[in-house]
Design an enzyme around this catalytic site. Structure first.
Site, short mmCIF file in Angstrom:
data_model
loop_
_atom_site.label_atom_id
_atom_site.label_comp_id
_atom_site.label_asym_id
_atom_site.label_seq_id
_atom_site.Cartn_x
_atom_site.Cartn_y
_atom_site.Cartn_z
N SER A 1 -1.17 -36.67 -14.37
CA SER A 1 -0.98 -37.29 -13.05
C SER A 1 -1.94 -38.43 -12.79
O SER A 1 -1.60 -39.38 -12.08
CB SER A 1 -1.12 -36.22 -11.96
N GLU B 1 -4.09 -36.23 -27.45
CA GLU B 1 -5.12 -36.90 -26.64
C GLU B 1 -6.46 -36.93 -27.37
O GLU B 1 -7.18 -37.92 -27.32
CB GLU B 1 -5.26 -36.18 -25.30
N GLY C 1 -1.61 -30.86 -19.31
CA GLY C 1 -0.31 -31.46 -19.56
C GLY C 1 0.26 -31.15 -20.93
O GLY C 1 1.27 -31.73 -21.34
N GLY D 1 -5.77 -30.65 -21.37
CA GLY D 1 -4.63 -29.93 -21.89
C GLY D 1 -3.73 -29.33 -20.84
O GLY D 1 -2.77 -28.64 -21.16
N GLY E 1 -7.18 -38.64 -18.29
CA GLY E 1 -7.73 -37.77 -17.26
C GLY E 1 -8.40 -36.56 -17.88
O GLY E 1 -8.55 -36.45 -19.10
N THR F 1 -2.14 -38.59 -20.89
CA THR F 1 -0.98 -37.97 -20.26
C THR F 1 -1.44 -37.25 -19.00
O THR F 1 -2.53 -36.66 -18.98
CB THR F 1 -0.34 -36.95 -21.22
#
Length: 216
Positions: A32, A104, A98, A96, A83, A30
């Site tokens: 960008s 994740e 996001g 974390g 990411g 999750t």
């Protein structure tokens, strides 16, 4: 939005997409950087099955024609790609930003190969605060007291409905802090990811990608 940083994210994401082969079960992180991964995977038009770590990633993947399964359909994954907020030289990660680090971490642990994608601002000399935390609401005041100094983050809840906070104290040795955070009742999961989880880090730098191999 910095065009240079976005270009580095895209380069790292495209390099990670090149590691995916037809028929694979793929874990999708999750954030960008992962947002750049999805069009790269879609462009390959492979028959792959994916597991998403957030509703946002799931919806974005499906909008680009990528098949997303319920995680219950997969005991193991061939590869997970995600990411990171910080990448230390010894392979420790902070994730974390996001608010999906619990899912994740579960997906990373279920993958035969966990590949981290990042731009050139993410490698650091040493891990430092903030360290994301996912917390139960029940007993929150007691949990926060045990975690001092920690502050709740003013963001939507995690994908599983829990609160998000950030530990703001000294990190020191990440393994010791990870043990301390994990031992506090009310902590669902922390955002420190150990090197043993990480297979490879792909860092976009300028117009090239640096590959850092950590485990086989």
């Amino acid at each position: 939005m910095n065009p240079k940083i976005e270009a580095e994210k895209r380069l790292a994401a495209e390099a990670a997409a090149d590691l995916v082969e037809a028929g694979m079960a793929v874990g999708l992180g999750t954030g960008s950087t992962v947002a750049h991964l999805l069009p790269a995977l879609a462009a390959r038009a492979f028959d792959i099955r994916c597991v998403a770590t957030s509703v946002a990633t799931e919806e974005a993947a499906r909008s680009q024609g990528i098949a997303v399964d319920d995680f219950a359909e997969h005991g193991r994954l061939d590869i997970a790609i995600d990411g990171a907020d910080q990448v230390a030289p010894d392979g420790w990660l902070v994730k974390g930003g996001g608010a999906a680090h619990t899912r994740e971490k579960i997906v990373a642990a279920a993958a035969d190969r966990f590949v981290v994608i990042a731009d050139s601002t993410k490698p650091v000399d040493a891990i430092s605060a903030p360290i994301p935390l996912e917390l139960l609401e029940f007993g929150l005041a007691s949990t926060l007291h045990a975690l001092e100094p920690t502050e709740l983050r003013d963001v939507p809840r995690s994908p599983d409905g829990n609160l998000i906070a950030d530990y703001l104290g000294e990190v020191g040795e990440p393994a010791a802090l990870a043990t301390r955070l994990a031992g506090v009742p009310g902590v669902v999961e922390h955002g420190l990811f150990p090197p043993e989880l990480v297979s490879e880090v792909l860092v976009g730098r300028g117009d090239s990608v640096e590959r850092i191999a950590l485990i086989d």
